[in-house]
Scaffold this motif. Structure first.
Motif, PDB file in Angstrom:
ATOM      1  N   GLU A  66       0.836  -1.205   0.000  1.00  0.00           N
ATOM      2  CA  GLU A  66       0.000   0.000   0.000  1.00  0.00           C
ATOM      3  C   GLU A  66       0.873   1.259   0.000  1.00  0.00           C
ATOM      4  OE1 GLU A  66      -3.883   2.002   2.129  1.00  0.00           O
ATOM      5  OE2 GLU A  66      -3.183   0.040   2.802  1.00  0.00           O
ATOM      6  N   THR A 118       1.383  -6.502  -4.352  1.00  0.00           N
ATOM      7  CA  THR A 118       0.274  -5.682  -3.896  1.00  0.00           C
ATOM      8  C   THR A 118      -0.913  -6.608  -3.649  1.00  0.00           C
ATOM      9  OG1 THR A 118      -0.175  -5.166  -6.245  1.00  0.00           O
ATOM     10  CG2 THR A 118       1.023  -3.518  -4.948  1.00  0.00           C
ATOM     11  N   ASP A 173      -6.500   3.113  -1.402  1.00  0.00           N
ATOM     12  CA  ASP A 173      -6.511   1.640  -1.433  1.00  0.00           C
ATOM     13  C   ASP A 173      -6.244   1.067  -2.832  1.00  0.00           C
ATOM     14  OD1 ASP A 173      -6.938   1.561   1.253  1.00  0.00           O
ATOM     15  OD2 ASP A 173      -9.040   0.968   1.155  1.00  0.00           O
ATOM     16  N   CYS A 219      -4.245  -1.151  -5.800  1.00  0.00           N
ATOM     17  CA  CYS A 219      -3.535  -2.428  -5.932  1.00  0.00           C
ATOM     18  C   CYS A 219      -2.715  -2.319  -7.211  1.00  0.00           C
ATOM     19  CB  CYS A 219      -4.543  -3.575  -6.001  1.00  0.00           C
ATOM     20  SG  CYS A 219      -3.837  -5.187  -6.368  1.00  0.00           S
TER      21      CYS A 219
END
Length: 310
Positions: free
Chosen positions: A67, A140, A233, A235
């Motif tokens: 993150e 990730t 948030d 990825c």
């Protein structure tokens, strides 16, 4: 998981930019794999608010690092929409726990106007892979599922690996579903090469470009005070930019096909353009769409070759 204001882990205290009196810690946000807290600090000149995500699970270290690295890169590209990350690390008192620290921002659950969001997303998508390959320099996570970001040469290879991981994760949750197993085999044998190989053959190519990776309603909001866009948030990995539309196939989300259509008109899509919707359906991995794609492409690459010779 509760945090006593008097017993913040020393690693968190050391990472805080302001080393004054902590006046309050309140729970803020929660998922199955993390717990969020708002930390309020007072000093002689001002009040400061921070957000910390505590991860207490087997892959805590990789979750926090992934993150932090994703948000750091995002902040470099679209600082107006990303809260700057501060730090990540492991607890000193418990090396099974990790944390991700940033500034607190009060958000409203609505997404910014399409023109603003398209401008932000296009900036992300224009960032090309530093290696020229598909992948990312750290793992990730799509929620709590780890994405294997090992560098590879083709998008078909990267996506196939990711799809297998996603199906294995689903099978573990479903305790092995025979229908899904059969669909997956046919999908890998026929549909994946049929839809993805044309992107990188026949004189066509795609560049590995940065994708947000988890672009949906909950991760795209607006600042309560300024109304500025706020994305969080992610990825991240370098892949095919169309992958970012995989969460927008359902009308139950406010970020849906209407946004995708505007993006297509303004930014364009990969060739063959007529297969765009099917590629996004493949990326979405919905069982009903798996069945539709298998029915539509029963001959896989052989069907494409036959179509080309007509």
């Amino acid at each position: 998981m509760d945090i006593d204001t008097l017993t913040l882990d020393p690693a968190i205290v050391a990472a805080l930019p302001v080393q004054d009196q902590v006046v309050a810690i309140s729970k803020h946000g929660d998922t199955r794999w993390s717990t969020g807290y708002k930390i309020s600090i007072e000093d002689e000149e001002d009040d400061h608010e921070f957000f910390i995500k505590i991860l207490d699970r087997e892959e805590a270290k990789e979750l926090a690092e992934g993150e932090f690295e994703s948000m750091t890169l995002m902040h470099q590209l679209i600082p107006e929409a990303i809260v700057p990350p501060i730090a990540w690390g492991m607890f000193k008192t418990d090396n099974s726990k990790a944390f991700y620290l940033t500034y607190f921002r009060d958000l409203d659950k609505e997404h910014p106007p399409n023109d603003i969001l398209i401008r932000l997303i296009s900036k992300i998508h224009h960032k090309e892979s530093p290696t020229g390959k598909f992948g990312f320099h750290v793992p990730t996570f799509y929620g709590c599922r780890k994405v294997d970001n090992t560098w590879c040469e083709t998008w078909e290879e990267f996506f196939s690996r990711e799809l297998r991981s996603s199906i294995s994760f689903a099978q573990a949750v479903l305790q092995h579903n025979e229908e899904l197993e059969g669909l997956a085999k046919t999908l890998f044998d026929l549909v994946v090469p049929r839809l993805l190989r044309p992107l990188e053959t026949g004189g066509r190519s795609i560049k590995p470009q940065l994708v947000f990776g988890d672009l949906w309603d909950e991760n795209v909001q607006v600042d309560h005070r300024t109304r500025a866009a706020a994305l969080f948030d992610p990825c991240c990995f370098y892949g095919h930019f169309e992958f970012d539309f995989q969460c927008m196939t359902s009308d139950r989300y406010s970020l849906n096909h209407n946004f995708v259509n505007v993006y297509k008109e303004q930014m364009g899509v990969s060739e063959p353009a007529e297969e765009f919707d099917d590629r996004v359906a493949l990326y979405a991995l919905v069982k009903s769409e798996m069945k539709r794609l298998i029915k539509k492409y029963p001959d896989g690459l052989q069907g494409l070759e036959a179509k080309t010779t007509l």
